[in-house]
Structure formats: structure tokens, C-alpha cells
Design a protein around this motif. Structure first.
Motif, PDB file in Angstrom:
ATOM      1  N   PRO A  34     -41.403  -1.460 -29.616  1.00 63.74           N
ATOM      2  CA  PRO A  34     -41.081  -2.395 -28.530  1.00 63.74           C
ATOM      3  C   PRO A  34     -40.134  -3.511 -28.973  1.00 63.74           C
ATOM      4  O   PRO A  34     -40.202  -4.009 -30.096  1.00 63.74           O
ATOM      5  CB  PRO A  34     -42.456  -2.959 -28.155  1.00 63.74           C
ATOM      6  CG  PRO A  34     -43.324  -2.734 -29.348  1.00 63.74           C
ATOM      7  CD  PRO A  34     -42.834  -1.476 -29.973  1.00 63.74           C
ATOM      8  N   ALA A  35     -39.243  -3.874 -28.059  1.00 57.22           N
ATOM      9  CA  ALA A  35     -38.320  -4.992 -28.287  1.00 57.22           C
ATOM     10  C   ALA A  35     -38.980  -6.255 -27.743  1.00 57.22           C
ATOM     11  O   ALA A  35     -38.877  -6.569 -26.566  1.00 57.22           O
ATOM     12  CB  ALA A  35     -36.993  -4.727 -27.597  1.00 57.22           C
ATOM     13  N   ARG A  36     -39.675  -6.952 -28.606  1.00 55.48           N
ATOM     14  CA  ARG A  36     -40.416  -8.114 -28.125  1.00 55.48           C
ATOM     15  C   ARG A  36     -39.445  -9.240 -27.749  1.00 55.48           C
ATOM     16  O   ARG A  36     -38.288  -9.263 -28.187  1.00 55.48           O
ATOM     17  CB  ARG A  36     -41.444  -8.561 -29.166  1.00 55.48           C
ATOM     18  CG  ARG A  36     -40.896  -8.938 -30.509  1.00 55.48           C
ATOM     19  CD  ARG A  36     -41.999  -9.304 -31.486  1.00 55.48           C
ATOM     20  NE  ARG A  36     -41.451  -9.787 -32.732  1.00 55.48           N
ATOM     21  CZ  ARG A  36     -40.999 -11.012 -32.917  1.00 55.48           C
ATOM     22  NH1 ARG A  36     -41.041 -11.898 -31.939  1.00 55.48           N
ATOM     23  NH2 ARG A  36     -40.507 -11.372 -34.079  1.00 55.48           N
ATOM     24  N   PRO A  37     -39.885 -10.212 -26.958  1.00 52.27           N
ATOM     25  CA  PRO A  37     -38.964 -11.209 -26.402  1.00 52.27           C
ATOM     26  C   PRO A  37     -38.393 -12.201 -27.409  1.00 52.27           C
ATOM     27  O   PRO A  37     -37.392 -12.859 -27.111  1.00 52.27           O
ATOM     28  CB  PRO A  37     -39.805 -11.934 -25.343  1.00 52.27           C
ATOM     29  CG  PRO A  37     -41.224 -11.579 -25.640  1.00 52.27           C
ATOM     30  CD  PRO A  37     -41.212 -10.248 -26.302  1.00 52.27           C
ATOM     31  N   GLN A  38     -39.003 -12.331 -28.572  1.00 49.80           N
ATOM     32  CA  GLN A  38     -38.525 -13.291 -29.585  1.00 49.80           C
ATOM     33  C   GLN A  38     -38.395 -14.689 -28.965  1.00 49.80           C
ATOM     34  O   GLN A  38     -37.385 -15.373 -29.110  1.00 49.80           O
ATOM     35  CB  GLN A  38     -37.199 -12.837 -30.187  1.00 49.80           C
ATOM     36  CG  GLN A  38     -37.290 -11.476 -30.871  1.00 49.80           C
ATOM     37  CD  GLN A  38     -36.019 -11.084 -31.572  1.00 49.80           C
ATOM     38  OE1 GLN A  38     -35.648 -11.678 -32.591  1.00 49.80           O
ATOM     39  NE2 GLN A  38     -35.340 -10.075 -31.058  1.00 49.80           N
ATOM     40  N   SER A  39     -39.463 -15.086 -28.304  1.00 49.05           N
ATOM     41  CA  SER A  39     -39.471 -16.326 -27.527  1.00 49.05           C
ATOM     42  C   SER A  39     -39.702 -17.573 -28.371  1.00 49.05           C
ATOM     43  O   SER A  39     -39.409 -18.685 -27.918  1.00 49.05           O
ATOM     44  CB  SER A  39     -40.574 -16.244 -26.470  1.00 49.05           C
ATOM     45  OG  SER A  39     -41.847 -16.115 -27.114  1.00 49.05           O
ATOM     46  N   GLY A  40     -40.276 -17.391 -29.546  1.00 52.13           N
ATOM     47  CA  GLY A  40     -40.693 -18.546 -30.324  1.00 52.13           C
ATOM     48  C   GLY A  40     -42.031 -19.103 -29.901  1.00 52.13           C
ATOM     49  O   GLY A  40     -42.471 -20.131 -30.421  1.00 52.13           O
ATOM     50  N   ASP A  41     -42.692 -18.428 -28.978  1.00 50.63           N
ATOM     51  CA  ASP A  41     -44.003 -18.860 -28.489  1.00 50.63           C
ATOM     52  C   ASP A  41     -45.020 -17.754 -28.767  1.00 50.63           C
ATOM     53  O   ASP A  41     -44.872 -16.625 -28.277  1.00 50.63           O
ATOM     54  CB  ASP A  41     -43.944 -19.155 -26.994  1.00 50.63           C
ATOM     55  CG  ASP A  41     -45.293 -19.560 -26.434  1.00 50.63           C
ATOM     56  OD1 ASP A  41     -45.721 -20.695 -26.675  1.00 50.63           O
ATOM     57  OD2 ASP A  41     -45.929 -18.716 -25.770  1.00 50.63           O
ATOM     58  N   LEU A  42     -46.048 -18.077 -29.538  1.00 53.69           N
ATOM     59  CA  LEU A  42     -46.998 -17.062 -29.977  1.00 53.69           C
ATOM     60  C   LEU A  42     -47.711 -16.396 -28.809  1.00 53.69           C
ATOM     61  O   LEU A  42     -47.878 -15.167 -28.783  1.00 53.69           O
ATOM     62  CB  LEU A  42     -48.014 -17.694 -30.943  1.00 53.69           C
ATOM     63  CG  LEU A  42     -48.925 -16.739 -31.705  1.00 53.69           C
ATOM     64  CD1 LEU A  42     -48.125 -15.798 -32.606  1.00 53.69           C
ATOM     65  CD2 LEU A  42     -49.938 -17.538 -32.535  1.00 53.69           C
ATOM     66  N   VAL A 132     -33.564 -17.313 -33.639  1.00 60.28           N
ATOM     67  CA  VAL A 132     -34.137 -17.215 -34.982  1.00 60.28           C
ATOM     68  C   VAL A 132     -34.807 -18.527 -35.375  1.00 60.28           C
ATOM     69  O   VAL A 132     -35.880 -18.526 -35.997  1.00 60.28           O
ATOM     70  CB  VAL A 132     -33.056 -16.801 -35.998  1.00 60.28           C
ATOM     71  CG1 VAL A 132     -33.589 -16.878 -37.423  1.00 60.28           C
ATOM     72  CG2 VAL A 132     -32.579 -15.377 -35.697  1.00 60.28           C
ATOM     73  N   GLY A 133     -34.207 -19.651 -35.003  1.00 57.41           N
ATOM     74  CA  GLY A 133     -34.836 -20.938 -35.304  1.00 57.41           C
ATOM     75  C   GLY A 133     -36.185 -21.095 -34.632  1.00 57.41           C
ATOM     76  O   GLY A 133     -37.141 -21.599 -35.240  1.00 57.41           O
ATOM     77  N   ALA A 134     -36.281 -20.638 -33.385  1.00 58.61           N
ATOM     78  CA  ALA A 134     -37.566 -20.718 -32.676  1.00 58.61           C
ATOM     79  C   ALA A 134     -38.601 -19.797 -33.314  1.00 58.61           C
ATOM     80  O   ALA A 134     -39.787 -20.156 -33.444  1.00 58.61           O
ATOM     81  CB  ALA A 134     -37.375 -20.358 -31.207  1.00 58.61           C
ATOM     82  N   GLU A 135     -38.173 -18.610 -33.724  1.00 60.62           N
ATOM     83  CA  GLU A 135     -39.082 -17.685 -34.396  1.00 60.62           C
ATOM     84  C   GLU A 135     -39.555 -18.266 -35.724  1.00 60.62           C
ATOM     85  O   GLU A 135     -40.738 -18.165 -36.075  1.00 60.62           O
ATOM     86  CB  GLU A 135     -38.372 -16.358 -34.628  1.00 60.62           C
ATOM     87  CG  GLU A 135     -38.078 -15.563 -33.374  1.00 60.62           C
ATOM     88  CD  GLU A 135     -39.047 -14.417 -33.198  1.00 60.62           C
ATOM     89  OE1 GLU A 135     -40.012 -14.584 -32.427  1.00 60.62           O
ATOM     90  OE2 GLU A 135     -38.830 -13.371 -33.836  1.00 60.62           O
ATOM     91  N   LEU A 136     -38.636 -18.840 -36.477  1.00 57.68           N
ATOM     92  CA  LEU A 136     -39.006 -19.442 -37.758  1.00 57.68           C
ATOM     93  C   LEU A 136     -40.053 -20.526 -37.558  1.00 57.68           C
ATOM     94  O   LEU A 136     -41.056 -20.583 -38.302  1.00 57.68           O
ATOM     95  CB  LEU A 136     -37.761 -20.004 -38.443  1.00 57.68           C
ATOM     96  CG  LEU A 136     -37.974 -20.762 -39.751  1.00 57.68           C
ATOM     97  CD1 LEU A 136     -38.679 -19.905 -40.793  1.00 57.68           C
ATOM     98  CD2 LEU A 136     -36.636 -21.268 -40.289  1.00 57.68           C
ATOM     99  N   ALA A 137     -39.858 -21.368 -36.571  1.00 55.39           N
ATOM    100  CA  ALA A 137     -40.844 -22.424 -36.308  1.00 55.39           C
ATOM    101  C   ALA A 137     -42.195 -21.825 -35.940  1.00 55.39           C
ATOM    102  O   ALA A 137     -43.253 -22.300 -36.401  1.00 55.39           O
ATOM    103  CB  ALA A 137     -40.333 -23.322 -35.182  1.00 55.39           C
ATOM    104  N   MET A 138     -42.197 -20.768 -35.127  1.00 55.74           N
ATOM    105  CA  MET A 138     -43.459 -20.136 -34.720  1.00 55.74           C
ATOM    106  C   MET A 138     -44.205 -19.583 -35.930  1.00 55.74           C
ATOM    107  O   MET A 138     -45.425 -19.809 -36.086  1.00 55.74           O
ATOM    108  CB  MET A 138     -43.170 -19.010 -33.722  1.00 55.74           C
ATOM    109  CG  MET A 138     -44.401 -18.223 -33.282  1.00 55.74           C
ATOM    110  SD  MET A 138     -44.007 -16.924 -32.082  1.00 55.74           S
ATOM    111  CE  MET A 138     -43.174 -15.711 -33.136  1.00 55.74           C
ATOM    112  N   PHE A 139     -43.504 -18.874 -36.790  1.00 56.12           N
ATOM    113  CA  PHE A 139     -44.183 -18.264 -37.927  1.00 56.12           C
ATOM    114  C   PHE A 139     -44.578 -19.306 -38.983  1.00 56.12           C
ATOM    115  O   PHE A 139     -45.584 -19.135 -39.673  1.00 56.12           O
ATOM    116  CB  PHE A 139     -43.317 -17.163 -38.528  1.00 56.12           C
ATOM    117  CG  PHE A 139     -43.207 -15.948 -37.643  1.00 56.12           C
ATOM    118  CD1 PHE A 139     -44.336 -15.304 -37.179  1.00 56.12           C
ATOM    119  CD2 PHE A 139     -41.965 -15.457 -37.251  1.00 56.12           C
ATOM    120  CE1 PHE A 139     -44.261 -14.197 -36.347  1.00 56.12           C
ATOM    121  CE2 PHE A 139     -41.871 -14.354 -36.434  1.00 56.12           C
ATOM    122  CZ  PHE A 139     -43.009 -13.715 -35.967  1.00 56.12           C
TER     123      PHE A 139
END
Length: 214
Positions: A34-42, A132-139
Motif C-alpha cells: 500500500p501507498a500510505r499517505p505519508q501525512s506525518g500524523d500517526l 519527509v520533514g513531517a514523517e521525520l518528526a512523526m517517527f
């Protein structure tokens, strides 16, 4: 019976293509990427993934492995999970420091090289710097939580990964009470380094398939 391959940050589902083909050939199972939305929100990411993963054997690397841990913690009905080097939160402070620096120095390209090493290149992702910045913050904000002991989760660490990765996986194993093992021939970017699950199998996946097929 199906397998779901979950991608992390700064990679698209296409990075899983060799692995997906190998698993499907070896097992005859349906394999989904699946191509997840990469929203930065868990919560958004898990709400998207949860329906895909009902009754599935979930395989994730890096951020994909982190999302697999949280699906298990939230009680998603996974058949099992094989999770390679997920984030470890306060169990491993500083684990992503070099990735943060890479992103600060050179945006998406710096992030990808710092996290995944030389097997990553910009064609691995269509994500822009904001995503990518939002994903980095989430992780970076992720904190692992124990889950029901009946959940069949195995953690892996790459044989070529540095000591902090080994320490983080051991700490997660201790916290969660799940086994871990070394994945030979790879580092962190297991899905890019010749394909994760060479030949389309691991002992864990073979056992799961044999059990399900009766």
C-alpha cells in the motif's frame, strides 16, 4: 492469507517490488504494497493501514517497521509481523540524530542517504521536503508500547548495521517481550540491499505459511 509490505519515509512502495515478487513466487500468497499517505500524523497512517493489515502477515523496514509496532500495540488483528529496525523512542535516544542532520544539510537527499545509505537514491521516492520533514518528526516522536503477548512479532537487525541499531532492537525486544534475530547480508535498508527476504522467505514466514495451509 496475504502479506502486506509497509514502506517507511523517503521511499515509495515500488522499493518493495523485488521482495513482493519473491514472496509471491515462493509462497503463492497475495502480496500488497500500500501507498500510505505519508501525512506525518500517526493516527492517519494507522487508520489507512489497518484495513489492509487485517489477518495479514506484515513486513516493515525502518518507518514501516515502526508503524507495524504501533498497529500491534493498538490491537490490530495481524496474523504476524516481521519488523526490521523500527524506531525505539526513548529506549534509544540519539538513534536518528545523523538522519536529522542529513535532512538539515541537504533535504530529502540528505535524509535518504543518512538513513538508508548508498543503496538509496532520489528515484526511491516522490516525496518532497515538507512530506519527509513531517514523517521525520512523526517517527522521532514515536514511543514504543507493549502489546498483547499473543501477537506474533519478530524484530530483526541487519548484520551490517552499526552498534546503536543492535542496541535499539535489543531494548525493544526486552520491553515488548518479543524475539529478535540478525538479518544476514544487509544493514538498515534491507529492502534496497539486494531485496529483503532473499528468495522470498524467512523461517518466520515459512512457519506462518505452513501453519495457515494446515
Amino acid at each position: 492469507m496475504h502479506v502486506v509490505l509497509v514502506h517507511g519515509a523517503a521511499v515509495d512502495p515500488a522499493v518493495w517490488e523485488p521482495t513482493a515478487r519473491a514472496i509471491a513466487h515462493r509462497t503463492g500468497l497475495r502480496v500488497e504494497t500500500p501507498a500510505r499517505p505519508q501525512s506525518g500524523d500517526l493516527d492517519t497512517e494507522l487508520a489507512f493501514l489497518a484495513p489492509w493489515c487485517v489477518g495479514a502477515y506484515v513486513i516493515g523496514v525502518s518507518g514501516g517497521a515502526t508503524l507495524g509496532l504501533e498497529l500491534a500495540a493498538r490491537g490490530a488483528p495481524l496474523a504476524g509481523a516481521l519488523l526490521h529496525e523500527p524506531a525505539a523512542g526513548s529506549l534509544a535516544p540519539g538513534l536518528l540524530r545523523h538522519v536529522v542532520q542529513g535532512f538539515a544539510d541537504d533535504g530529502v537527499a540528505g535524509f535518504g542517504r543518512a538513513l538508508y545509505g548508498p543503496t538509496w537514491d532520489p528515484t526511491c521516492t516522490t516525496a518532497d521536503s515538507a512530506t519527509v520533514g513531517a514523517e521525520l518528526a512523526m517517527f522521532r516522536n514515536f514511543e514504543p508500547r507493549p502489546f498483547a503477548p499473543a501477537v506474533n512479532v519478530v524484530l530483526t537487525v541487519g548484520a551490517n548495521s552499526p552498534p546503536p541499531r543492535y542496541a535499539s532492537v535489543r531494548a525493544l525486544s526486552d520491553l515488548l517481550g518479543v524475539p529478535w534475530r540478525i538479518q544476514p547480508g544487509v544493514g538498515h535498508a534491507a529492502h534496497l540491499e539486494g531485496g529483503y527476504l532473499p528468495g522470498g522467505s524467512t523461517p518466520e514466514l515459512d512457519r506462518w505459511v505452513a501453519t495457515r495451509q494446515g
